[in-house]
Design a protein around this motif. Structure first.
Motif, PDB file in Angstrom:
ATOM      1  N   UNK A  18       0.910  -1.310  -0.085  1.00  0.00           N
ATOM      2  CA  UNK A  18       0.047   0.048   0.106  1.00  0.00           C
ATOM      3  C   UNK A  18       0.857   1.324  -0.153  1.00  0.00           C
ATOM      4  N   UNK A  19       2.001   1.246   0.807  1.00  0.00           N
ATOM      5  CA  UNK A  19       2.635   2.463   0.616  1.00  0.00           C
ATOM      6  C   UNK A  19       3.401   2.688  -0.762  1.00  0.00           C
ATOM      7  N   UNK A  20       3.876   1.648  -1.316  1.00  0.00           N
ATOM      8  CA  UNK A  20       4.177   1.885  -2.874  1.00  0.00           C
ATOM      9  C   UNK A  20       3.213   2.386  -3.527  1.00  0.00           C
ATOM     10  N   UNK A  21       1.971   1.677  -3.668  1.00  0.00           N
ATOM     11  CA  UNK A  21       0.705   2.127  -4.426  1.00  0.00           C
ATOM     12  C   UNK A  21       0.299   3.607  -4.214  1.00  0.00           C
ATOM     13  N   UNK A  22       0.597   3.965  -2.630  1.00  0.00           N
ATOM     14  CA  UNK A  22       0.371   5.519  -2.660  1.00  0.00           C
ATOM     15  C   UNK A  22       1.438   6.502  -3.031  1.00  0.00           C
TER      16      UNK A  22
END
Length: 216
Positions: A18-22
């Motif tokens: 999720x950190x990467x997706x954000x």
């Protein structure tokens, strides 16, 4: 929070993706960890948070020793120092997100917080986040600089480096890092102009209601 090592590993990998997706973890930057009993599961060195695998995490023992899996991120001393600082912390997230990194290059708002109380959400969800004096990434000195800071906090900006957030679990730690990034974006956007902040009374009301800390 009671969780099996397998559950903890899956939660950590979801938070990493999720950190990467954000857009908060460019390239192979950033590192995440989660407590599982007496052990700490951590993202390995050189691995993108998008590519974390529950079966491929580094496992550290009670004293921070590497017991299994690939070598941990070089920032493991920083994570261990944060666990010692924040009572009840079950996960730590360290990101090189753009606005938090930009804010970490600015002078601290005060001795207790790098950022001013620009929104109630920063005060409610994160609390004060002091500026940790610069030391080389992955160094024991950086961990000592964190450990030596006074006061109560569960988030910090690392000077010229990025953000650090501790919470009960990986999802909550990432949520805090997202709020820290958003507050940093606002502060960087306002840089050079006059702006208002919450009053001491407003800050006190929020910290008492939501259990965060902010030295006034």
């Amino acid at each position: 929070m009671n969780r099996t090592p397998r559950e903890a590993a899956r939660e950590l990998c979801r938070a990493g993706r999720r950190a990467v997706d954000l857009g908060l973890s460019p390239g192979a930057s950033g590192n995440v960890s989660v407590r599982a009993g007496d052990h700490t599961l951590m993202s390995p060195t050189g691995v993108s948070l998008r590519d974390l695998d529950p079966d491929g995490l580094s496992v550290l023992g009670p004293e921070g020793e590497h017991v299994s899996g690939p070598p941990p991120s070089k920032e493991y001393p920083l994570h261990l120092a944060m666990y010692r600082r924040v009572e009840g912390a079950g996960s730590v997230v360290h990101l090189h997100s753009p606005h938090a990194t930009a804010a970490s290059c600015l002078p601290a708002w005060s001795a207790s917080s790098a950022l001013p109380p620009v929104t109630p959400y920063l005060v409610m969800r994160v609390g004060q986040a002091p500026l940790v004096p610069y030391a080389a990434p992955g160094s024991e000195r950086l961990a000592r600089n964190l450990a030596d800071l006074p006061g109560s906090f569960r988030a910090a900006l690392l000077a010229n480096h990025g953000s650090l957030m501790a919470a009960a679990d990986p999802a909550a730690a990432l949520d805090g890092a997202v709020e820290l990034e958003e507050a940093s974006r606002i502060v960087v956007s306002l840089r050079g102009g006059g702006f208002s902040v919450l009053s001491a009374e407003d800050v006190r009301e929020l910290t008492e209601r939501y259990g965060t800390a902010w030295d006034l």
